[in-house]
Design a protein around this motif. Structure first.
Motif, PDB file in Angstrom:
ATOM      1  N   ALA A 102      44.589  -9.167  -1.091  1.00 18.09           N
ATOM      2  CA  ALA A 102      43.970  -9.960  -0.065  1.00 18.09           C
ATOM      3  C   ALA A 102      42.640 -10.000  -0.136  1.00 18.09           C
ATOM      4  N   THR A 144      55.820  -7.708   1.704  1.00 16.26           N
ATOM      5  CA  THR A 144      54.837  -6.696   2.016  1.00 16.26           C
ATOM      6  C   THR A 144      55.173  -6.106   3.359  1.00 16.26           C
ATOM      7  N   TYR A 181      46.534 -14.173   2.054  1.00 18.81           N
ATOM      8  CA  TYR A 181      47.435 -13.458   0.973  1.00 18.81           C
ATOM      9  C   TYR A 181      48.651 -12.840   1.515  1.00 18.81           C
ATOM     10  N   THR A 237      43.230  -0.538  -4.555  1.00 12.89           N
ATOM     11  CA  THR A 237      43.942  -0.287  -2.949  1.00 12.89           C
ATOM     12  C   THR A 237      43.534   1.024  -2.447  1.00 12.89           C
ATOM     13  N   ARG A 262      48.710   2.619   7.571  1.00  9.03           N
ATOM     14  CA  ARG A 262      49.465   1.716   6.750  1.00  9.03           C
ATOM     15  C   ARG A 262      50.780   2.425   6.123  1.00  9.03           C
TER      16      ARG A 262
END
Ligand code: NAD
Ligand code: USQ
Length: 382
Positions: A102, A144, A181, A237, A262
């Motif tokens: 991203a 995703t 992204y 990440t 997340r």
């Protein structure tokens, strides 16, 4: 089964190719090596040293007797893809081969355009190649969880039953992604759904959460098979990044309040989810969506988990709340359904302190490779 793994030199693709090969599938890899070139562009690196793809597959053959054929080329080049499809006639096409950061997509106009052209055109070429050369081939596409964004209602697996003005329909779940992204993945999903409806292609969109971990049984067989692991502010990440930061004595970089929540999964589950999707393909014309994560965490929760384990191992760690370089909600509702893969037999590897400890010990070995200047975030959304 004959399976192509596109993006098979990358973080998720390499262990997946090895695992499918070990399970007895006839695997070939497509990769343009662009991820290795992006390391050069960003003056960054994987914390683990990684062998060339040629050496990796040669070592795999030496250890197991199994051959993984490799095709170096770009999915954006249709003539290249046509040749590979003609030669391989795959039954499943696993598509990992996209620009997946991203922050990289938010650097500037050029990087946003590159990300969307690379991802959308590559995926469109894969759809045409399947239609023209292997119409029964099952597309297993990595999407995703970020396609959905953070709506204030529970997230379903791809579709939502809607009642509006007295009428009902099953419609694609609304998408509110948070970067150019993540938007490229939404565009891909729309193109795949259309191709399924119009050409009768069979496809599974794996809306994957954030993957943590480094190794699998197969990548552990020899140092030449070691997987890549990103730590920098662009490709690293959450969680993997926090563990590496604790190993090099840096404060953990929580962006803003850290209530960003997340879906996460262990790399060992990524490889298994792809196998599950391959073994039970979508029907012709079906656009099937699986939400591919096993647990939900806020980033602050993860930083605190890492701090605890690192301190048990003798590393002094503090959690910093940096000014958030992204535009995103820092406190929000998140509840997402993830039952499709579990129903098909996924047995999750959950995040335990021992899992964090294992990754920490693995990265400590290579901590001198970290380029300090790359650790803090450098890309702003604004
Ligand atoms: P990665 O960058 O490590 O691997 C991607 C690979 O694809 C690289 O080896 C790259 O060289 C190759 N590639 C990119 N564009 C290509 C093209 N046009 N033609 C041929 N090869 C190309 O990324 P990853 O972490 O392994 O992610 C793989 C996929 O999974 C991506 O589609 C990503 O969006 C998705 N995903 C990843 C995560 C994660 O946490 N890593 C989470 C959810 C979804
Ligand atoms: N974050 C921090 N500190 C950090 C890094 C990230 O607080 O040092 C925060 C971010 O602000 C964000 C969250 O953690 O709120 C996740 O960021 P990330 O960089 O770990 O993940 P993301 O940008 O969402 O992208 C990664 C992969 C991408 C994949 C996605 C799955 O790079 O390929 O699609 O995870 S998901 O998040 O479910 O969309």
């Amino acid at each position: 089964m004959k399976i192509i793994v596109a993006g098979g030199d990358g973080f998720c693709g390499w262990p997946t190719a090895l695992y499918l090969s070990k399970q007895g599938h006839d695997v070939s890899i497509i990769d343009s090596m662009v991820r290795r070139k992006i390391d050069e562009e960003l003056h960054s690196n994987s914390i683990t040293p990684i062998a060339s793809l040629e050496d990796r597959v040669a070592k795999w053959k030496e250890l197991t007797g199994k051959e993984i054929r490799t095709y170096e080329g770009d999915l954006q080049h249709y003539d290249f893809l046509q040749q590979v499809m003609e030669q391989e006639k795959p039954e499943a096409f696993v598509h990992f081969a996209e620009q997946r950061s991203a922050p990289y997509s938010m650097i500037d106009r050029e990087h946003a355009v590159y990300t969307q052209v690379n991802n959308v055109v590559g995926n469109l070429n894969v759809l045409y190649a399947i239609k023209e050369m292997a119409p029964d081939c099952h597309l297993i596409k990595l999407g995703t969880m970020g396609e959905y964004g953070t709506p204030n209602i529970p997230i379903e697996e791809g579709y939502l039953e809607v009642e509006h003005k007295g009428r009902k329909d099953r419609l694609p779940f609304p998408k509110q992604p948070g970067s150019f992204y993540h938007l490229s993945k939404v565009h891909d999903s729309h193109n795949i759904m259309f191709a399924c409806r119009v050409w009768g292609i069979r496809a599974t969109d794996l809306n994957q959460g954030i993957v943590y971990g480094l190794d699998t049984n197969e990548t552990n067989m020899d140092p030449v098979l070691t997987n890549r692991l990103d730590y920098d502010g662009v490709f690293g990440t959450a969680l993997n990044r926090f563990i590496i930061q604790s190993a090099i004595g840096r404060n953990l970089t929580v962006y803003g309040k850290g209530g960003q929540t997340r879906g996460f999964l262990n790399l060992e589950d990524t490889v298994r989810c792809v196998e599950i999707a391959a073994e039970k393909p979508a029907e012709p014309g079906e656009f099937r969506v699986f939400n591919q994560f096993t647990e939900e965490f806020s980033v602050l929760e993860l930083a605190e988990r890492v701090k605890k384990v690192a301190e048990e191992e003798g590393y002094q760690v503090d959690v910093d709340h940096l000014e958030n370089p992204r535009v995103e909600l820092e406190e929000h509702f998140l509840e997402a359904v993830n039952t499709n893969l579990l129903d098909l037999g996924l047995e999750p590897h959950f995040l335990t302190d021992d899992v964090i400890r294992h990754i920490l010990k693995a990265v400590i070995e290579h901590k001198e490779r970290v380029i300090e200047g790359n650790v803090l975030p450098s890309v702003s959304w604004k």
